[in-house]
Design an enzyme around this catalytic site. Structure first.
Site, mmCIF file in Angstrom:
data_model
loop_
_atom_site.group_PDB
_atom_site.id
_atom_site.type_symbol
_atom_site.label_atom_id
_atom_site.label_comp_id
_atom_site.label_asym_id
_atom_site.label_seq_id
_atom_site.Cartn_x
_atom_site.Cartn_y
_atom_site.Cartn_z
ATOM 1 N N GLU A 36 0.832 -1.218 0.000
ATOM 2 C CA GLU A 36 0.000 0.000 0.000
ATOM 3 C C GLU A 36 0.862 1.262 0.000
ATOM 4 O OE1 GLU A 36 -0.091 -2.419 2.242
ATOM 5 O OE2 GLU A 36 -2.029 -3.435 2.048
ATOM 6 N N SER A 37 1.994 1.221 0.737
ATOM 7 C CA SER A 37 2.838 2.437 0.696
ATOM 8 C C SER A 37 3.496 2.570 -0.678
ATOM 9 C CB SER A 37 3.856 2.466 1.847
ATOM 10 O OG SER A 37 4.693 1.346 1.816
ATOM 11 N N TYR A 105 9.105 -11.551 9.209
ATOM 12 C CA TYR A 105 9.103 -11.497 10.675
ATOM 13 C C TYR A 105 8.090 -10.420 11.028
ATOM 14 C CZ TYR A 105 13.160 -14.447 10.382
ATOM 15 O OH TYR A 105 13.986 -15.513 10.102
ATOM 16 N N ASP A 258 2.040 -3.085 -7.677
ATOM 17 C CA ASP A 258 1.699 -1.831 -6.987
ATOM 18 C C ASP A 258 1.858 -0.644 -7.940
ATOM 19 O OD1 ASP A 258 1.414 -3.424 -4.727
ATOM 20 O OD2 ASP A 258 3.521 -3.193 -4.208
HETATM 21 O O1 KDG Z 1 3.723 -5.775 -3.548
HETATM 22 C C1 KDG Z 1 5.009 -5.811 -3.007
HETATM 23 C C2 KDG Z 1 4.841 -6.327 -1.626
HETATM 24 O O2 KDG Z 1 4.535 -7.674 -1.661
HETATM 25 C C3 KDG Z 1 6.033 -6.205 -0.776
HETATM 26 O O3 KDG Z 1 6.435 -4.894 -0.687
HETATM 27 C C4 KDG Z 1 5.854 -6.778 0.597
HETATM 28 O O4 KDG Z 1 3.807 -5.795 1.235
HETATM 29 C C5 KDG Z 1 4.480 -6.771 1.118
HETATM 30 C C6 KDG Z 1 3.924 -8.041 1.544
HETATM 31 O O5 KDG Z 1 3.190 -8.023 2.509
HETATM 32 O O6 KDG Z 1 4.193 -9.056 0.927
#
Ligand code: KDG
Length: 316
Positions: A36-37, A105, A258
């Protein structure tokens, strides 16, 4: 005030400087990772003020990620510091051939304790769009409640709701993902599934049938990502197939979805046609994979326009 609101967990991501099992890796780069960020940063770079809601721990990693996201111009004034839980972390492991695996983690992390009290109604009163992903409801019961409440507020204040299923198999089973995300589908207006996600949610059908099924659920705009086979976009009025842009070297595919969402939503906020939204989305996705890191390759408006006018699309 922000035009777009998004919410979810961002982690500090450690990226190894060599391929192979992590037990042999000595050095990592410290970056940030959060679907989301990433979308928020993408939208801000394209000129759409965006707020990101989350929690971070009272620790150096939280300070780091907040500074990064704030530094990109995202409104982080609704982010809370949770003194009782740490900021989540994530490690990438790159295998020969470029396949990337991740280890999280994040269980019990500050962001997994996000609560409905963290949603400031005044932001919803003035925003135009709420963007959510299927990662947040997989984090905890309180995060699932946040999703329901954010949707309720968005409906109440007349915001458009966009949703990226982003099914993370390390966070929940396919059965749970199908049940929870499936239950949310009729609440969203715009959706960005990958083909495999769409098939998990709606059955093993071909792209055009899947588009129909999403529209029948009341979703008004669908952008179905079919990898190298391009993107299908559909609404009740139109349907188009949009070819991908040629990428000479894919450096880091993570974050492409994203970037795609940010491009599509920018087009939507600018009242562009469905086809133009799909084109912006594909271009953003292609640009994002040429750089290491989730968001570092996201373009500004002028870079995006220059890219679209200079690049070749792959029709077959
Ligand atoms: O869309 C990219 C994301 O998968 C990565 O930044 C990590 O947000 C993430 C996740 O929870 O997998």
């Amino acid at each position: 005030m922000s035009e777009v609101i998004t919410l979810g967990e961002t982690m500090v991501m450690f990226s190894p400087d060599q391929n192979g099992p992590l037990r042999y890796v000595q050095r990592f780069q410290k970056r940030i990772a959060g679907s989301e960020s990433n979308v928020a940063i993408g939208l801000v770079r394209l000129g759409h003020p965006t707020a990101w809601i989350s929690r971070i721990g009272n620790d150096e990693f939280g300070e780091f990620l907040l500074r990064e996201i704030r530094g990109e111009g995202v409104d982080v004034s609704m982010v809370k510091i949770d003194p009782e839980a740490p900021t989540g972390l994530m490690f990438k492991e790159v295998h020969p051939g470029g396949e990337t695996r991740v280890t999280y983690y994040r269980k019990g992390s500050a962001a997994s304790r996000l609560s409905t009290a963290d949603l400031d109604h005044s932001y919803f009163q003035t925003a135009r769009l709420l963007h959510l992903t299927g990662i947040t409801p997989a984090l905890s019961k309180s995060c699932l409640d946040v999703i329901y409440e954010a949707i309720r507020l968005a409906r109440h204040y007349g915001l458009t709701i966009s949703f990226d299923p982003n099914i993370r198999r390390k966070l929940w089973t396919d059965k749970d993902a199908k049940e929870i995300i499936g239950g949310l589908l009729s609440q969203v207006d715009i959706i960005f599934p990958g083909l495999d996600e769409a098939q998990l949610l709606l059955g093993p059908e071909d792209p055009e049938n899947l588009l129909e099924k999403f529209l029948k659920l009341g979703i008004h705009t669908v952008a179905l990502k079919c990898g190298l086979d391009g993107t299908w976009v559909a609404s009740n009025e139109a349907k188009h197939w949009i070819p991908i842009f040629k990428v000479n070297q894919c450096t880091d595919p993570i974050g492409a979805g994203d970037a795609f969402a940010a491009g599509f939503l920018a087009g939507f906020l600018e009242n562009r046609t469905l086809k133009e939204c799909g084109l912006l989305a594909n271009a953003m996705g292609a640009m994002a994979v040429t750089t290491s890191g989730d968001f570092e390759g996201l373009p500004t408006r002028s870079q995006l326009e220059a890219y679209i006018s200079n690049q070749e699309q792959i029709y077959r």
